[in-house]
Design a protein around this motif. Structure first.
Motif, PDB file in Angstrom:
ATOM      1  N   UNK A  74       0.823  -1.216   0.000  1.00  0.00           N
ATOM      2  CA  UNK A  74       0.000   0.000   0.000  1.00  0.00           C
ATOM      3  C   UNK A  74       0.856   1.265   0.000  1.00  0.00           C
ATOM      4  N   UNK A  75       2.183   1.089  -0.001  1.00  0.00           N
ATOM      5  CA  UNK A  75       3.079   2.245   0.058  1.00  0.00           C
ATOM      6  C   UNK A  75       3.196   2.897  -1.316  1.00  0.00           C
ATOM      7  N   UNK A  76       3.417   4.184  -1.317  1.00  0.00           N
ATOM      8  CA  UNK A  76       3.700   4.927  -2.538  1.00  0.00           C
ATOM      9  C   UNK A  76       5.199   5.142  -2.623  1.00  0.00           C
ATOM     10  N   UNK A  77       5.743   5.037  -3.834  1.00  0.00           N
ATOM     11  CA  UNK A  77       7.193   5.094  -4.015  1.00  0.00           C
ATOM     12  C   UNK A  77       7.577   6.366  -4.756  1.00  0.00           C
ATOM     13  N   UNK A  78       8.513   7.110  -4.175  1.00  0.00           N
ATOM     14  CA  UNK A  78       9.069   8.305  -4.807  1.00  0.00           C
ATOM     15  C   UNK A  78      10.543   8.035  -5.087  1.00  0.00           C
ATOM     16  N   UNK A  79      10.926   8.066  -6.370  1.00  0.00           N
ATOM     17  CA  UNK A  79      12.324   7.842  -6.752  1.00  0.00           C
ATOM     18  C   UNK A  79      13.073   9.169  -6.720  1.00  0.00           C
ATOM     19  N   UNK A  80      14.326   9.116  -6.261  1.00  0.00           N
ATOM     20  CA  UNK A  80      15.187  10.291  -6.309  1.00  0.00           C
ATOM     21  C   UNK A  80      16.477   9.911  -7.022  1.00  0.00           C
ATOM     22  N   UNK A  81      17.036  10.844  -7.757  1.00  0.00           N
ATOM     23  CA  UNK A  81      18.247  10.542  -8.520  1.00  0.00           C
ATOM     24  C   UNK A  81      18.987  11.818  -8.866  1.00  0.00           C
ATOM     25  N   UNK A  82      20.290  11.675  -9.071  1.00  0.00           N
ATOM     26  CA  UNK A  82      21.113  12.797  -9.539  1.00  0.00           C
ATOM     27  C   UNK A  82      21.230  12.790 -11.046  1.00  0.00           C
ATOM     28  N   UNK A  83      20.592  11.820 -11.700  1.00  0.00           N
ATOM     29  CA  UNK A  83      20.751  11.660 -13.145  1.00  0.00           C
ATOM     30  C   UNK A  83      19.476  12.079 -13.867  1.00  0.00           C
ATOM     31  N   UNK A  96       6.429   1.322 -11.286  1.00  0.00           N
ATOM     32  CA  UNK A  96       5.476   1.595 -10.220  1.00  0.00           C
ATOM     33  C   UNK A  96       5.799   2.804  -9.360  1.00  0.00           C
ATOM     34  N   UNK A  97       6.823   3.581  -9.738  1.00  0.00           N
ATOM     35  CA  UNK A  97       7.116   4.795  -8.976  1.00  0.00           C
ATOM     36  C   UNK A  97       5.993   5.804  -9.188  1.00  0.00           C
ATOM     37  N   UNK A  98       5.676   6.538  -8.144  1.00  0.00           N
ATOM     38  CA  UNK A  98       4.629   7.545  -8.242  1.00  0.00           C
ATOM     39  C   UNK A  98       5.188   8.905  -8.641  1.00  0.00           C
ATOM     40  N   UNK A  99       6.425   9.158  -8.252  1.00  0.00           N
ATOM     41  CA  UNK A  99       7.071  10.418  -8.606  1.00  0.00           C
ATOM     42  C   UNK A  99       8.552  10.148  -8.875  1.00  0.00           C
ATOM     43  N   UNK A 100       9.184  11.097  -9.546  1.00  0.00           N
ATOM     44  CA  UNK A 100      10.585  10.970  -9.918  1.00  0.00           C
ATOM     45  C   UNK A 100      11.199  12.346  -9.709  1.00  0.00           C
ATOM     46  N   UNK A 101      12.038  12.487  -8.702  1.00  0.00           N
ATOM     47  CA  UNK A 101      12.552  13.805  -8.308  1.00  0.00           C
ATOM     48  C   UNK A 101      14.073  13.808  -8.404  1.00  0.00           C
ATOM     49  N   UNK A 102      14.596  14.919  -8.905  1.00  0.00           N
ATOM     50  CA  UNK A 102      16.036  15.014  -9.119  1.00  0.00           C
ATOM     51  C   UNK A 102      16.761  15.673  -7.943  1.00  0.00           C
ATOM     52  N   UNK A 103      18.004  15.243  -7.750  1.00  0.00           N
ATOM     53  CA  UNK A 103      18.887  15.897  -6.795  1.00  0.00           C
ATOM     54  C   UNK A 103      19.576  17.071  -7.494  1.00  0.00           C
ATOM     55  N   UNK A 108      10.421  21.634  -1.084  1.00  0.00           N
ATOM     56  CA  UNK A 108       9.038  22.003  -1.393  1.00  0.00           C
ATOM     57  C   UNK A 108       8.450  21.047  -2.429  1.00  0.00           C
ATOM     58  N   UNK A 109       9.248  20.732  -3.457  1.00  0.00           N
ATOM     59  CA  UNK A 109       8.787  19.800  -4.479  1.00  0.00           C
ATOM     60  C   UNK A 109       8.547  18.414  -3.875  1.00  0.00           C
ATOM     61  N   UNK A 451      19.422  24.240 -14.374  1.00  0.00           N
ATOM     62  CA  UNK A 451      20.743  23.835 -14.826  1.00  0.00           C
ATOM     63  C   UNK A 451      20.632  22.579 -15.686  1.00  0.00           C
ATOM     64  N   UNK A 452      20.936  22.636 -16.984  1.00  0.00           N
ATOM     65  CA  UNK A 452      20.780  21.471 -17.854  1.00  0.00           C
ATOM     66  C   UNK A 452      21.780  20.366 -17.560  1.00  0.00           C
ATOM     67  N   UNK A 453      22.824  20.691 -16.754  1.00  0.00           N
ATOM     68  CA  UNK A 453      23.859  19.692 -16.446  1.00  0.00           C
ATOM     69  C   UNK A 453      23.603  18.978 -15.142  1.00  0.00           C
ATOM     70  N   UNK A 454      22.531  19.337 -14.432  1.00  0.00           N
ATOM     71  CA  UNK A 454      22.148  18.620 -13.233  1.00  0.00           C
ATOM     72  C   UNK A 454      23.082  18.798 -12.082  1.00  0.00           C
ATOM     73  N   UNK A 455      23.891  19.856 -12.057  1.00  0.00           N
ATOM     74  CA  UNK A 455      24.856  20.043 -10.988  1.00  0.00           C
ATOM     75  C   UNK A 455      24.262  20.889  -9.883  1.00  0.00           C
TER      76      UNK A 455
END
Length: 455
Positions: A74-83, A96-103, A108-109, A451-455
């Protein structure tokens, strides 16, 4: 008892920061630094939310989603990544991830994502995702974008992966609508079937009808043998109708019958033919307006637009331009057997100063021509057949003269240009702008620059 958030990330500093933040918000928090630890914790703490890093030593987050969701179903999964790559986004959403958030993580996001996930969980509105992947080397792999607009497109493709719903892709010419269609097909339940494309604007009515539905021998002058139409060829796969807004009302009526009944007649044929092809349509015209003007059938419009994906023009996602240019250069180099790997700052400024009315297609053409003209491995301004706009409104959807821009508009575009020309080297940008690092950071946040380079 308060809801529990399980954080699975090998970066202990991030774990501590998020733990403090969520505890202050009233959540219980459990931490794990490997996928194995995360699976063990998920079995004991009954998490409502799982925050899962996509890349960790050993087993990755992508490899863990399915099992961890089985344990905490029943858990919701939020993925985080630097890529910032499309394939990872699509794969995460499909698994099955519900959200995908960048480092680096915007708290707030992340809080907004958790609020949405909790609302979904409470409503038990679960989504089902396919396990198919875009095959390496497919055209979808050149889709690049870390901008919010493109990440939204990638997420939508992932969410469509397990369905066969008709899709309407809208956007200006050259934005990559066929690439999106191929990505949906490659990610979907009929990915093993054929992908067949029809340019609806390329043929006159009589030829288009024969092209789409096929014909029987002798049905018209020149029909010397039976021919299978595109619907027949696409059976069990995907039929992509490009420039669908150009169809005549006569062909629209016949297309509507196929979508409603999944059957059609060949030219000169009397026996109904069946097709299970999924239809993905694309247009650069406003079909809703065409409906009002009686140039497009309203019932067909709603049949095609079960799901709508809108592709933003290049000028509205300029933060994606340089990563996209780098990706396109790799493909162009491979096709032309060249090794052109760099752009001078002046050439970069020209790319960032152009409004790209032809969008990604124009960018690819410009880079192809530059590679052909470039004698070495560096693209210089003289290799680009583009004129940098004097209008500083890079990234703006409104191409207005300088005299109509506010001071805030001009400041935003100037800061964006300098960051682009220094490839987001903040030290160099500060020197050019004559501001401190804290001041530059405030400008970046104030103007929502990415930043398009994700830094």
């Amino acid at each position: 008892m308060s809801e529990c958030i399980l954080i699975v990330d090998d970066d202990q500093a991030i774990c501590r920061t998020l733990e403090l933040h969520f505890k202050q918000s009233g959540f219980r928090v459990a931490l794990a630094h490997t996928a194995e630890q995360g699976l063990q914790k998920a079995a004991h703490v009954d998490p409502a939310i799982i925050i899962l890093d996509i890349r960790m030593p050993g087993r990755s987050g992508l490899e863990t989603i399915a099992e961890i969701k089985q344990i905490a179903n029943s858990a919701r999964v939020i993925m985080i990544t630097a890529h910032h790559d499309m394939d990872s986004t699509i794969s995460a959403m499909k698994e099955g991830a519900d959200e995908y958030i960048h480092k680096p993580i915007d708290l707030d996001e992340l809080d907004e994502a958790i609020d949405r996930a909790l609302n979904y969980r409470q409503a038990e509105n679960k989504e089902v995702f396919s396990s198919n992947n875009c095959e390496p080397g497919q055209p979808c792999s050149i889709m690049v974008g870390s901008s919010k607009a493109m990440q939204k497109v990638f997420k939508m493709i992932g969410r469509l992966a397990s369905t066969s719903a008709n899709v309407l892709i809208t956007g200006e010419s050259g934005t990559g609508k066929e690439l999106v269609a191929k990505a949906i097909h490659s990610s979907g339940p009929t990915s093993d079937g054929p992908f067949v494309a029809v340019n609806c604007a390329a043929l006159v009515d009589t030829l288009l009808e024969s092209e789409m539905f096929g014909h029987k021998k002798g049905s018209f002058s020149g029909a010397v043998q039976d021919q299978t139409g595109k619907f027949g060829l696409a059976d069990g796969g995907t039929l992509f109708l490009d420039e669908v807004g150009e169809l005549s009302l006569t062909i629209q009526a016949k297309l509507l019958r196929v979508l409603q009944e999944q059957e059609y007649f060949q030219l000169g044929g009397s026996k109904p033919m069946k097709s299970t092809a999924r239809v993905i349509a694309a247009t650069n015209v406003d079909l809703a307006q065409a409906v009002q003007e009686k140039n497009f059938r309203e019932d067909l419009f709603y049949r095609l637009q079960v799901v709508n994906i809108h592709l933003p023009p290049m000028r509205e996602r300029m933060s994606d331009l340089l990563p996209l240019a780098e990706t396109l250069l790799k493909r162009i180099n491979r096709n032309m057997e060249r090794r052109v790997t760099h752009l001078t700052d002046a050439a970069t400024n020209i790319l960032m100063g152009h409004q790209w009315p032809g969008n990604v297609r124009e960018l690819e053409n410009a880079l192809t021509k530059a590679v052909a003209l470039c004698p070495g491995d560096v693209i210089m301004p003289e290799h680009l057949s583009l004129q940098s706009n004097n209008n500083p409104s890079v990234g703006s959807s409104e191409q207005r003269p300088l005299t109509e821009l506010s001071l805030k508009d001009i400041e935003k575009e100037h800061v964006a240009r300098i960051l682009a020309s220094t490839r987001w080297h903040k030290g160099k940008a500060c020197e050019v702008l004559g501001v401190s690092r804290p001041r530059l950071q405030r400008l970046i946040v104030q103007h929502d620059l990415e930043n398009p380079y994700g830094q």
